[in-house]
Motif scaffolding. Structure first.
Motif, short mmCIF file in Angstrom:
data_model
loop_
_atom_site.label_atom_id
_atom_site.label_comp_id
_atom_site.label_asym_id
_atom_site.label_seq_id
_atom_site.Cartn_x
_atom_site.Cartn_y
_atom_site.Cartn_z
N VAL A 1 0.84 -1.19 0.00
CA VAL A 1 0.00 0.00 0.00
C VAL A 1 0.88 1.24 0.00
N TYR A 2 0.35 2.33 -0.50
CA TYR A 2 1.12 3.57 -0.59
C TYR A 2 1.48 4.08 0.80
N LEU A 3 2.73 4.47 0.98
CA LEU A 3 3.21 5.00 2.25
C LEU A 3 3.32 6.51 2.14
N SER A 4 2.55 7.23 2.93
CA SER A 4 2.56 8.69 2.88
C SER A 4 3.78 9.25 3.60
N SER B 1 6.49 0.85 -1.78
CA SER B 1 5.44 1.53 -1.01
C SER B 1 5.51 3.04 -1.17
N ARG B 2 6.69 3.56 -1.45
CA ARG B 2 6.86 5.00 -1.66
C ARG B 2 6.65 5.39 -3.12
N ARG C 1 9.43 8.38 8.00
CA ARG C 1 10.59 8.28 8.89
C ARG C 1 10.58 6.99 9.74
N PRO C 2 9.49 6.66 10.46
CA PRO C 2 9.51 5.42 11.24
C PRO C 2 9.62 4.17 10.38
N VAL C 3 9.00 4.19 9.18
CA VAL C 3 9.10 3.02 8.31
C VAL C 3 10.52 2.87 7.76
N GLN C 4 11.18 4.00 7.46
CA GLN C 4 12.59 3.93 7.05
C GLN C 4 13.43 3.26 8.13
N ILE C 5 13.22 3.64 9.37
CA ILE C 5 14.01 3.07 10.47
C ILE C 5 13.74 1.58 10.61
N ALA C 6 12.46 1.18 10.54
CA ALA C 6 12.11 -0.23 10.65
C ALA C 6 12.68 -1.04 9.49
N ALA C 7 12.49 -0.54 8.27
CA ALA C 7 12.98 -1.25 7.09
C ALA C 7 14.50 -1.30 7.08
#
Length: 249
Positions: free
Chosen positions: A122-125, A160-161, A130-136
């Protein structure tokens, strides 16, 4: 010994061709094939051999892509946590038994193939970037430190981006290049990357660059998308076979 070197050189030539043709798959092809064919004594050695070809080919990819400062500013959270995790888990990798290493490697290759073939997240807004970058970045670093392959979480994140093709190539090259540096030092301190292995890895850059050039030439003449799908199916089968081999089925 000469026969093994010839086989490894041919594998890296093929891996470089795959990267030049579809833009991905150098470490996946090189590591999976050398472990499938039992041409190295330990699977961790297969990872060590691919470090310099991976580093140099992606440095070239980053240089040609340009906009390095922009890429660094955009993805620095992903990069920082990934570098830390790769360095930490590269030390852990040395203590993993060969059978367990093959299972982990097989699962990573299967995940790589499945995400590239079927996953459209799904599209990541911008709000959650920032939190998804850290997790990934953290997941990528753990996988990279253990197996030398950290593209599955990267691919999912960039999909997703909805990153454009040129930005995708530039960003993945950037993250793989810098990620290979702590992997090298982690393997060096764990004594997997000895002086002899480092020299061999440097020499294997030659067939990789030759293959990369061949792959780019072929890409201009054929449909790379169709080839990429076939290649990913092959990777999927190779990953499953590594798991089968490790569990003795």
């Amino acid at each position: 010994m000469q026969d093994a070197l010839l086989i490894i050189s041919c594998i890296f030539l093929l891996a470089g061709t795959i990267k030049g043709l579809v833009g991905i798959g150098l470490p996946t092809a090189a590591i999976s094939l050398t472990t499938q064919l039992d041409v190295v004594s330990e699977p961790q050695l297969a990872v060590a051999l691919v470090i310099f070809p991976m580093m140099i080919s992606n440095a070239w990819q980053v240089y040609r892509g340009g906009n390095i400062v922009k890429t660094a500013r955009q993805y620095w959270p992903f990069l920082v946590i990934m570098l830390i995790m790769i360095y930490v888990f590269a030390h852990v990798s040395a203590s993993i038994p060969a059978e367990s290493f093959l299972i982990i490697l097989g699962c990573v290759i299967v995940l790589f193939a499945l995400t590239s073939l079927f996953v459209k997240p799904v599209y990541l807004s911008d709000k959650y970037d920032r939190p998804v970058q850290i997790a990934a970045g953290g997941i990528s670093g753990i996988m990279g430190g253990l197996t030398g392959i950290w593209s599955p979480p990267m691919v999912i994140y960039f999909l997703s981006r909805r990153v454009e093709k040129d930005d995708f190539v530039r960003a993945t090259g950037f993250l793989i290049f810098f990620g290979s540096i702590p992997l090298f030092f982690g393997y060096w301190q764990s004594e997997i990357m000895t002086e002899a292995v480092a020299i061999s890895s440097l020499l294997l850059t030659v067939p990789v660059i030759a293959g990369f050039t061949i792959g780019e030439f072929i890409r201009r003449k054929m449909d790379g998308g169709r080839f990429q799908k076939v290649l990913l199916i092959i990777f999927l089968l190779m990953g499953l076979n590594l798991i089968r081999k490790a569990i003795g089925f």
